[in-house]
Design a protein around this motif. Structure first.
Motif: not given
Length: 398
Positions: A331-334, A204-209, A223-224
């Protein structure tokens, strides 16, 4: 400027094929609903795709009246095969699948460190050829390879990296020469991130590390919805990240003194020994399995061994330190914890790291355990092969 009729047809065909890949067999009525196209347009594209050998009738839907509208259409999955390789320093794992990603054959081969470059390459190539034959007669179209090290963004080739076996670079060239297939190579951590996004912890994530915690330390930046590799292909080389609590600083040729010295498998084993947590490899451990000692220490801690919680807390402190640096920049949020140690720690380690990150950074960040474990690299390599095949095969005339 409106699209030409031929361009519109190609767009519609691609959309229908993507839906058939994602959602399985569909009727013409279901394709009409999902695409928003008219019934005559859907009928035309179904006829074109059948004529091109890309789809076929695979059954009938019981939910609709019998007749042409009840026919279920599916991808011709055996039109070609795909292969994925997970290349480690001491082994190669291979999976061969159809165009829908269904595994047809798989195998693993340990490669001894004393094996010469030529023999090691020959063993790896022969392994893929044998596995492809077992999968069936369809031609091998695309091969995705996951390997440690950097990929040159200009050439798409594995760069010559100190510390990696010479046969890694030679393997890619040998496969390109021996196989009538497209061969793609990508950093293993990047492929793990792709796999976790397509069907794992980051669906469910388009942006994460993704943080890879294993024998080596690395990160993948998504990212995106796109992997970010950096100008030289080195984005995510956080093993070189300067951090406190080490005895020195990293250099251009060694990550000793960097984050690797805090969270790599050797450091995890030393930390376990400090707290008296047993880190011996479990009985029956096979060659080619990365970091069984560090993984066993984490498993022992989770099983309730004395000082296990204290050890996990200390490990989370270290992981959070590196994660905080990444979070403060991106700031990936996840953050997804992957690799052998990350997967072994599971939700228990992830929750500890998340708690510590909340203290270190004002940026809200969810920390998740990777869902795919050791299969992540192979799954990601298969996705890469499948994406490559799609453009070539899933188009009229392909």
């Amino acid at each position: 400027m409106p699209a030409s009729p031929s361009t519109a047809r190609a767009i519609n065909d691609r959309l229908a094929l993507e839906l058939l890949q994602r959602d399985g067999p569909l009727t013409a009525t279901q394709l009409k609903t999902l695409t928003g196209l008219s019934r005559p347009t859907v009928a035309d594209l179904v006829e074109r795709l059948q004529g091109a050998g890309l789809i076929r009738v695979v059954g009938e839907s019981g939910a609709e009246r019998r007749g042409p509208n009840a026919r279920l259409y599916g991808i011709v999955a055996d039109r070609a095969h795909l292969a994925a390789l997970d290349v480690r320093t001491d082994s190669v794992a291979v999976v061969v699948a159809d165009l829908l990603g269904v595994t047809l054959a798989e195998d693993t081969l340990p490669i001894d460190g004393t094996t010469g470059t030529g023999p090691a390459i020959e063993q790896a190539v022969a392994l893929l050829e044998r596995t492809a034959r077992r999968a069936g007669p369809a031609p091998l179209h695309s091969v995705g390879i996951g390997a440690p090290g950097l990929i040159d963004p200009a050439t798409g080739e594995l760069r010559d990296t100190t510390g990696l076996p010479a046969w890694h670079r030679g393997l890619v060239a040998a496969l390109q020469q021996r196989l009538p297939a497209t061969v793609l190579v990508e950093n293993e951590t990047n492929l793990a991130a792709v796999a976790e996004q397509r069907g794992g912890a980051a669906r469910d994530r388009d942006t994460f590390v993704l943080l890879w915690l294993g024998h080596g330390i690395g990160a993948a930046v998504m990212l995106d919805g796109r992997l970010r590799r950096g100008a030289s292909g080195g984005a995510g080389e956080i093993g070189f990240l300067p951090v406190p609590w080490t005895t020195g600083v990293p250099s251009a040729v060694s990550c000793d003194g960097g984050f690797h010295s805090l969270a790599g498998s050797a450091a995890v084993c030393e930390l376990a020994a400090r707290y008296g947590v047993p880190a011996g490899a479990p009985a029956g451990t096979q060659g080619g399995e990365q970091d069984p000692v560090a993984v066993h220490a984490v498993h022992a801690a989770l099983a309730g061994v004395a000082n296990g919680d204290v050890f996990l807390d200390a490990l989370a402190d270290r992981v959070a330190l590196g994660a905080a640096a990444v979070v403060s920049v991106l700031d990936p949020g996840c953050v997804v914890l992957a690799g052998e140690v990350g997967h072994a720690g599971g939700d228990a380690l992830a929750s500890r790291v998340e708690e510590r990150l909340a203290r270190l950074s004002p940026l809200p960040t969810e920390v998740r355990a990777g869902a795919l474990g050791g299969a992540a690299v192979l799954r990601g390599a298969l996705v890469a092969a499948r994406d490559a095949a799609q453009d070539a095969l899933f188009a009229p005339g392909g």
